[in-house]
Motif scaffolding. Structure first.
Motif, PDB file in Angstrom:
ATOM      1  N   LYS A  64       0.800  -1.228   0.000  1.00 22.34           N
ATOM      2  CA  LYS A  64       0.000   0.000   0.000  1.00 22.34           C
ATOM      3  C   LYS A  64       0.831   1.275   0.000  1.00 22.34           C
ATOM      4  N   VAL A  65       2.095   1.183   0.456  1.00 24.12           N
ATOM      5  CA  VAL A  65       2.933   2.376   0.561  1.00 24.12           C
ATOM      6  C   VAL A  65       4.089   2.286  -0.438  1.00 24.12           C
ATOM      7  N   ALA A  66       4.887   3.340  -0.507  1.00 24.13           N
ATOM      8  CA  ALA A  66       6.013   3.332  -1.441  1.00 24.13           C
ATOM      9  C   ALA A  66       7.082   2.340  -1.013  1.00 24.13           C
ATOM     10  N   GLN A  67       7.327   2.279   0.306  1.00 26.37           N
ATOM     11  CA  GLN A  67       8.343   1.347   0.801  1.00 26.37           C
ATOM     12  C   GLN A  67       8.220   1.200   2.318  1.00 26.37           C
ATOM     13  N   VAL A  68       8.503  -0.006   2.798  1.00 26.12           N
ATOM     14  CA  VAL A  68       8.573  -0.276   4.230  1.00 26.12           C
ATOM     15  C   VAL A  68      10.033  -0.508   4.598  1.00 26.12           C
ATOM     16  N   LYS A  69      10.472   0.128   5.678  1.00 24.08           N
ATOM     17  CA  LYS A  69      11.864   0.031   6.091  1.00 24.08           C
ATOM     18  C   LYS A  69      11.953  -0.445   7.536  1.00 24.08           C
ATOM     19  N   GLN A  70      13.131  -0.912   7.921  1.00 24.45           N
ATOM     20  CA  GLN A  70      13.476  -1.179   9.313  1.00 24.45           C
ATOM     21  C   GLN A  70      14.853  -0.562   9.538  1.00 24.45           C
ATOM     22  N   LEU A  71      14.887   0.519  10.300  1.00 20.46           N
ATOM     23  CA  LEU A  71      16.119   1.291  10.447  1.00 20.46           C
ATOM     24  C   LEU A  71      16.886   0.967  11.725  1.00 20.46           C
ATOM     25  N   GLY A  72      16.247   0.295  12.689  1.00 18.31           N
ATOM     26  CA  GLY A  72      16.986  -0.220  13.836  1.00 18.31           C
ATOM     27  C   GLY A  72      17.190   0.721  14.997  1.00 18.31           C
ATOM     28  N   SER A  73      16.460   1.835  15.023  1.00 20.81           N
ATOM     29  CA  SER A  73      16.594   2.781  16.131  1.00 20.81           C
ATOM     30  C   SER A  73      15.317   3.573  16.271  1.00 20.81           C
ATOM     31  N   SER A  74      14.622   3.433  17.399  1.00 15.74           N
ATOM     32  CA  SER A  74      13.351   4.134  17.568  1.00 15.74           C
ATOM     33  C   SER A  74      13.547   5.643  17.595  1.00 15.74           C
ATOM     34  N   SER A  75      14.619   6.131  18.213  1.00 13.80           N
ATOM     35  CA  SER A  75      14.852   7.583  18.244  1.00 13.80           C
ATOM     36  C   SER A  75      15.013   8.126  16.826  1.00 13.80           C
ATOM     37  N   TYR A  76      15.769   7.405  16.010  1.00 14.35           N
ATOM     38  CA  TYR A  76      15.984   7.840  14.630  1.00 14.35           C
ATOM     39  C   TYR A  76      14.686   7.768  13.836  1.00 14.35           C
ATOM     40  N   GLU A  77      13.938   6.680  14.022  1.00  9.28           N
ATOM     41  CA  GLU A  77      12.719   6.492  13.229  1.00  9.28           C
ATOM     42  C   GLU A  77      11.615   7.456  13.639  1.00  9.28           C
ATOM     43  N   TYR A  78      11.453   7.670  14.933  1.00 10.29           N
ATOM     44  CA  TYR A  78      10.469   8.665  15.387  1.00 10.29           C
ATOM     45  C   TYR A  78      10.817  10.054  14.857  1.00 10.29           C
ATOM     46  N   THR A  79      12.086  10.442  14.948  1.00 12.84           N
ATOM     47  CA  THR A  79      12.452  11.786  14.507  1.00 12.84           C
ATOM     48  C   THR A  79      12.372  11.937  12.992  1.00 12.84           C
ATOM     49  N   GLN A  80      12.536  10.837  12.264  1.00 11.08           N
ATOM     50  CA  GLN A  80      12.357  10.902  10.810  1.00 11.08           C
ATOM     51  C   GLN A  80      10.906  11.231  10.459  1.00 11.08           C
ATOM     52  N   VAL A  81       9.964  10.705  11.242  1.00 12.52           N
ATOM     53  CA  VAL A  81       8.549  11.028  11.020  1.00 12.52           C
ATOM     54  C   VAL A  81       8.280  12.475  11.420  1.00 12.52           C
ATOM     55  N   ALA A  82       8.753  12.875  12.590  1.00  7.62           N
ATOM     56  CA  ALA A  82       8.505  14.234  13.076  1.00  7.62           C
ATOM     57  C   ALA A  82       9.077  15.291  12.137  1.00  7.62           C
ATOM     58  N   SER A  83      10.194  14.966  11.465  1.00  3.37           N
ATOM     59  CA  SER A  83      10.834  15.913  10.547  1.00  3.37           C
ATOM     60  C   SER A  83      10.337  15.765   9.116  1.00  3.37           C
ATOM     61  N   SER A  84       9.309  14.913   8.910  1.00  5.87           N
ATOM     62  CA  SER A  84       8.654  14.728   7.606  1.00  5.87           C
ATOM     63  C   SER A  84       9.539  14.077   6.548  1.00  5.87           C
ATOM     64  N   ARG A  85      10.566  13.349   6.963  1.00  6.85           N
ATOM     65  CA  ARG A  85      11.364  12.580   6.019  1.00  6.85           C
ATOM     66  C   ARG A  85      10.755  11.204   5.805  1.00  6.85           C
TER      67      ARG A  85
END
Length: 266
Positions: free
Chosen positions: A182-203
């Protein structure tokens, strides 16, 4: 960031996470070992995890004596009551241990279980995220999440598979496959701090985590809430699930996948 009640605490932690990185980690060698008693190679800890946690705890105890500290390495079993500092000294230790730049130092401050602010530092990007009741700032600039993201063009990330918990792992794997269509891509980046901030910064557009570790989810969850993200929280087989998304359309896709798959697996 303006917050009359907790300005002192916020400024203290803003300075402390950056100082801890520069003083203890930047440009310095480190050692890695498997956590005592674990049979899983992913349960890694470095001497820097321990050193940063010790350093930050000592500074908190000096400046705010009597406050509780709940941190991953030395005080994980403390209860979140009264004035409590939540700390993950290196969130994404496996990434850090393998010289992958996606990791961070994250913290939150709660009073009687209610989160008042969160501070996350991502060294590789030199980005400092500070969220309180007034919203989110990244490097002192006010930020809100970009909600104008279509589901089909969105990027979504999932926390690492819970290999120690077969029911949760199975749910995660099936959600991964369902959402990947359903989406362009699903990722697993291995760090909740990094992944949460990627959402908050609209990346990134969405992040889903399964964990009962308050230091893994609370700082980033609060950061995303204060950035204006849509949020879904539930419990599956005793494990807390937190999902944050740029908008309700993306979040609804996650909720639908979760509801459909979890019902089928019961």
């Amino acid at each position: 960031m303006e917050n009359c009640e907790f300005t002192k605490e916020i400024n203290f932690m803003k300075k402390l996470v950056v100082t801890a990185y520069k003083k203890i980690i930047k440009g310095k060698p480190f050692t890695v070992e498997i956590k005592k008693g674990s049979i899983f190679n992913c349960d890694q800890v470095t001497d820097k995890d321990l050193a940063i946690e010790k350093y930050i705890k000592e500074k908190i105890q000096e400046t705010f004596p009597g406050d509780k500290i709940i941190a991953e390495e030395f005080s994980a079993k403390e209860k979140c009551t009264g004035r409590s500092w939540i700390l993950d000294p290196i969130d994404g230790t496996v990434n850090f241990a393998h010289n992958i730049a996606m990791w961070g130092i994250q913290s939150a401050f709660t009073v009687d279980g209610d989160c008042k602010f969160a501070v996350i530092y991502i060294p590789s990007l030199d980005e400092l995220y500070v969220a309180d009741s007034t919203g989110l700032k990244i490097n002192n600039k006010k930020v809100v999440v970009n909600k104008d993201v279509p589901l089909g063009g969105s990027l979504l990330s999932l926390s690492s598979f819970e290999i120690k918990n077969k029911p949760i792992c199975e749910l995660q794997q099936q959600m991964y496959l369902a959402l990947a269509q359903k989406v362009a891509q699903v990722k697993q980046l291995g760090s909740s701090s990094y992944e949460y901030t990627q959402v908050a910064s609209s990346r990134n557009s969405c992040y889903v985590i399964f964990t009962n570790n308050i230091w893994d989810y609370l700082p980033g969850l609060f950061v995303c809430k204060q950035a204006g993200c849509a949020v879904f929280e539930t419990v599956y087989k005793g494990k807390q699930m937190c999902a944050v998304a740029a908008n309700e359309e993306i979040l609804e896709a996650v909720k639908k996948a979760y509801n459909t798959i979890s019902k089928k697996l019961k």
